[in-house]
Design a protein around this motif. Structure first.
Motif, mmCIF file in Angstrom:
data_model
loop_
_atom_site.group_PDB
_atom_site.id
_atom_site.type_symbol
_atom_site.label_atom_id
_atom_site.label_comp_id
_atom_site.label_asym_id
_atom_site.label_seq_id
_atom_site.Cartn_x
_atom_site.Cartn_y
_atom_site.Cartn_z
ATOM 1 N N ARG A 1 0.756 -1.100 -0.012
ATOM 2 C CA ARG A 1 -0.048 -0.072 0.012
ATOM 3 C C ARG A 1 0.810 1.178 -0.116
ATOM 4 N NH1 ARG A 1 -5.154 -1.081 1.413
ATOM 5 N NH2 ARG A 1 -5.407 1.214 0.532
ATOM 6 N N LYS A 2 2.247 0.957 0.396
ATOM 7 C CA LYS A 2 2.956 2.199 0.595
ATOM 8 C C LYS A 2 4.283 1.828 0.186
ATOM 9 C CE LYS A 2 3.778 6.344 3.267
ATOM 10 N NZ LYS A 2 3.170 7.023 4.566
ATOM 11 N N GLN A 3 5.162 2.822 -0.214
ATOM 12 C CA GLN A 3 6.780 2.272 -0.557
ATOM 13 C C GLN A 3 7.569 3.487 -0.353
ATOM 14 O OE1 GLN A 3 7.468 -0.566 -3.698
ATOM 15 N NE2 GLN A 3 9.221 0.860 -4.220
ATOM 16 N N THR A 4 8.678 3.402 0.214
ATOM 17 C CA THR A 4 9.682 4.521 0.294
ATOM 18 C C THR A 4 11.016 3.936 -0.011
ATOM 19 O OG1 THR A 4 8.393 5.589 1.927
ATOM 20 C CG2 THR A 4 10.975 6.136 1.853
ATOM 21 N N MET A 5 11.907 4.351 -0.969
ATOM 22 C CA MET A 5 12.927 3.858 -1.288
ATOM 23 C C MET A 5 14.187 4.856 -1.535
ATOM 24 S SD MET A 5 15.418 3.546 -4.107
ATOM 25 C CE MET A 5 14.299 3.863 -5.519
ATOM 26 N N GLU A 6 15.162 4.670 -0.836
ATOM 27 C CA GLU A 6 16.232 5.643 -0.767
ATOM 28 C C GLU A 6 17.438 4.743 -1.163
ATOM 29 O OE1 GLU A 6 17.100 7.726 2.746
ATOM 30 O OE2 GLU A 6 14.856 8.424 2.829
ATOM 31 N N LEU A 7 18.107 5.407 -2.340
ATOM 32 C CA LEU A 7 19.401 4.622 -3.189
ATOM 33 C C LEU A 7 20.557 5.398 -3.017
ATOM 34 C CD1 LEU A 7 20.746 2.231 -4.295
ATOM 35 C CD2 LEU A 7 19.831 3.328 -6.399
ATOM 36 N N ASN A 8 21.568 5.174 -2.512
ATOM 37 C CA ASN A 8 22.822 6.050 -2.322
ATOM 38 C C ASN A 8 23.882 5.027 -3.516
ATOM 39 O OD1 ASN A 8 24.751 8.436 -1.589
ATOM 40 N ND2 ASN A 8 25.690 6.687 -1.019
ATOM 41 N N VAL A 9 24.375 5.562 -4.467
ATOM 42 C CA VAL A 9 25.469 4.883 -5.059
ATOM 43 C C VAL A 9 26.745 5.614 -5.148
ATOM 44 C CG1 VAL A 9 26.121 3.484 -7.233
ATOM 45 C CG2 VAL A 9 23.554 3.747 -6.676
ATOM 46 N N THR A 10 27.578 5.082 -4.293
ATOM 47 C CA THR A 10 28.844 5.895 -4.404
ATOM 48 C C THR A 10 29.855 5.406 -5.729
ATOM 49 O OG1 THR A 10 29.865 4.157 -3.198
ATOM 50 C CG2 THR A 10 29.250 6.093 -1.849
ATOM 51 N N LEU A 11 30.583 6.654 -6.058
ATOM 52 C CA LEU A 11 31.216 6.462 -7.499
ATOM 53 C C LEU A 11 32.734 6.657 -7.324
ATOM 54 C CD1 LEU A 11 28.669 8.210 -9.759
ATOM 55 C CD2 LEU A 11 29.022 5.933 -9.379
ATOM 56 N N PRO A 12 33.682 5.900 -7.686
ATOM 57 C CA PRO A 12 35.138 6.473 -7.625
ATOM 58 C C PRO A 12 35.597 7.718 -8.267
ATOM 59 C CG PRO A 12 34.617 4.658 -9.528
ATOM 60 C CD PRO A 12 33.430 4.943 -8.690
ATOM 61 N N ALA A 13 36.470 8.249 -7.853
ATOM 62 C CA ALA A 13 37.091 9.491 -8.264
ATOM 63 C C ALA A 13 37.589 9.417 -9.353
ATOM 64 C CB ALA A 13 38.239 9.960 -7.123
ATOM 65 N N SER A 14 37.168 10.473 -10.415
ATOM 66 C CA SER A 14 37.676 10.387 -11.664
ATOM 67 C C SER A 14 37.418 11.459 -12.366
ATOM 68 C CB SER A 14 36.628 9.333 -12.555
ATOM 69 O OG SER A 14 36.809 9.419 -13.815
ATOM 70 N N GLU A 15 38.471 12.103 -13.378
ATOM 71 C CA GLU A 15 38.471 12.838 -13.955
ATOM 72 C C GLU A 15 37.216 13.057 -14.931
ATOM 73 O OE1 GLU A 15 42.001 14.145 -15.941
ATOM 74 O OE2 GLU A 15 43.228 14.335 -14.037
ATOM 75 N N ASP A 16 36.931 11.862 -15.558
ATOM 76 C CA ASP A 16 36.120 11.872 -16.468
ATOM 77 C C ASP A 16 34.512 12.023 -15.830
ATOM 78 O OD1 ASP A 16 37.586 11.296 -18.389
ATOM 79 O OD2 ASP A 16 37.356 8.969 -18.065
ATOM 80 N N LEU A 17 34.382 11.810 -14.557
ATOM 81 C CA LEU A 17 32.953 11.521 -13.865
ATOM 82 C C LEU A 17 33.311 12.389 -12.190
ATOM 83 C CD1 LEU A 17 30.459 10.696 -14.015
ATOM 84 C CD2 LEU A 17 30.773 8.769 -12.774
#
Length: 503
Positions: free
Chosen positions: A307-323
């Motif tokens: 009946r109800k849904q809560t979603m939290e997603l945290n994706v960590t990323l590697p250090a990069s000049e491109d990103l």
């Protein structure tokens, strides 16, 4: 930005990990999640937001900051989603972008999918009718596919281990303005535990011979009738129930043997393969680290409906000049009601015509003109996504591009260059007159073979040399004239390359 691919991997595995929920506190999590796979009538609402977190050490360019600000301004707000049945669905809401809202209505029926954006000239449309007359009808597969999706969910849920954080409690919460007593399932999955969950799942699944065979049989029942319609059987072929059953059993046994062998081979070197993967791609240690976390709260009623849904997603990323970002965060909140009740999906009005993307791929000009009056979307497409941008490179030394120099003027095939810039070419047989229609502006360029005079949007223009018909039958026109008439610039370099750019 090649490392952006790592965003999809942890998200997919995090969601898969959550399917490993067994009974907790007397609550049959597996049964509850499996039942949620079934499509039934319902109404709901949902919000989705995205946040990009810049890397602390990153030196952001103005372009980087603009892209981050654009992403962080995005929100999806579905005020009313209606599921009438598997073929009739609608969503009404708005997309937030740069502090502006773009209202939309999405609808799907058995004929097609339509998206109406407020202010657009026509809805976008995707036809679901067979593109080729006589193509096999797959509507009969839907019931089987529904049943198969439930079987798949049940199988995965049966064998996947629980994530480290999984709790169940009773709670009172609001759903569509109504206070309900619901069962709250809370789960958290960290990136660094994902690969550790997959191995025991495979180990358990491979031992379930009957479960695997039932799943393979489900796929067989759904796909085989469709595949049979694509081939021609001899007229005297008689498929008796006994023959069909024997054929099915043989196919299931063969596929089971292959799948079992593949899983066992994977398990035999699983730990080494994972270690090698992390050694070869060190970035994975960050993506699948403790700071990549999925938090999910599901609220079930007594009938095991979500009946109800809560979603939290945290994706960590590697250090990069491109990103130059350290994390991406996604949050979603939704509520559902009227489950199994009478629901009538809304419909996009297509009576005044549509922009059908299944008939032909729309040109940048068609798309931009369609959304000309939807200011935030138009600016996004034209300025941020540079939808009208074109770059054409010609090699004067190659016969493929057909560049001809005549009387000091470079000529190109009219149709080739026009099509490269998405322009339409029209020709009236016998008149020698050609009309080129600019894709972005709609202005017309009129030329006549053998004449130094042309018109651009009704204004007379003198050409350095007239258009001519080459011995191969192609009409050639002065390169610079046509390029500039279509809103592009042309650059010649010393090595014989010609670069044409339309901003």
């Amino acid at each position: 930005m090649r490392k952006i691919k790592w965003l999809a991997i942890p998200l997919a595995l995090l969601l898969v990990a959550l399917t490993g929920c067994q009974a907790v506190g007397g609550f049959d999590v597996a049964k509850a999640l499996a039942s949620s796979v079934k499509t039934t009538s319902s109404e709901s609402k949902q919000t989705v937001t995205v946040e990009v977190v810049p890397a602390a050490s990153a030196k952001l360019t103005a372009e980087d900051q603009e892209a981050i600000d654009l992403i962080n301004s995005f929100s999806l707000n579905i005020d009313s989603a209606k599921v009438q049945d598997t073929k009739h669905i609608s969503m009404k809401g708005s997309v937030g972008l740069k502090e502006e809202k773009i209202p939309f209505l999405f609808s799907m029926d058995d004929k097609g999918i339509a998206l109406e954006v407020e202010g657009a000239k026509q809805p976008l449309y995707i036809s679901l009718q067979p593109a080729i007359p006589g193509l096999a009808d797959t509507s009969y597969m839907e019931a089987g596919a529904q049943e198969l999706s439930v079987k798949m969910a049940e199988f995965v849920l049966k064998h996947f281990p629980n994530p480290s954080v999984l709790t169940v409690k009773q709670t009172s919460t609001q759903v569509n303005g109504e206070t309900l007593n619901l069962t709250n399932l809370h789960a958290e999955v960290r990136g660094d535990e994902l690969f550790g969950l997959i191995k025991p799942f495979l180990s358990s699944a491979v031992k379930d011979e009957q479960g695997l065979k039932d799943l393979i049989g489900g796929y067989y029942d759904v796909l085989t009738p469709f595949l049979n319609t694509l081939g021609d059987l001899p007229e005297d072929t008689e498929i008796t129930p006994e023959l069909a059953q024997e054929t099915k059993k043989q196919a299931i046994d063969e596929l089971y043997t292959e799948i079992k062998q593949a899983i066992e081979e994977l398990l035999a070197t699983y730990d080494e393969d994972v270690a090698d993967l992390f050694a070869e791609t060190p970035e994975l240690a960050t993506v699948f680290g403790k700071d990549t976390v999925l938090k999910l709260d599901l609220y079930f009623d007594s009938k095991l409906n979500i009946r109800k849904q809560t979603m939290e997603l945290n994706v960590t990323l590697p250090a990069s000049e491109d990103l130059p970002i350290s994390a991406i965060k996604v949050r979603s909140d939704s509520e559902m009601w009227n489950i199994g009740g009478t629901v009538t999906a809304d419909q996009v009005d297509t009576r005044e015509g549509v922009l059908d993307v299944t008939e032909t791929e729309p040109t940048p000009g068609q798309i931009l003109r369609n959304f000309k009056d939807v200011t935030p979307l138009y600016k996004l497409l034209k300025e941020d996504f540079q939808l009208g941008y074109k770059q054409v490179v010609l090699d004067t030394q190659s016969e493929y591009y057909g560049v001809i120099t005549k009387n000091g003027t470079s000529f190109v095939p009219l149709r080739y260059l026009s099509e490269q810039l998405d322009a339409e070419v029209k020709w009236t047989p016998g008149s020698g007159q050609l009309v080129v229609i600019d894709d972005l502006t709609g202005k017309q360029i009129v030329l006549k073979v053998g004449s130094k005079q042309a018109t651009v949007d009704g204004k007379v223009v003198q050409l350095s040399q007239p258009a001519f018909v080459h011995k191969d039958g192609s009409t050639y026109v002065p390169l610079r004239f046509l390029t500039e008439a279509l809103g592009a610039t042309v650059d010649f370099d010393a090595e014989g390359w010609i670069t044409i750019i339309r901003e």
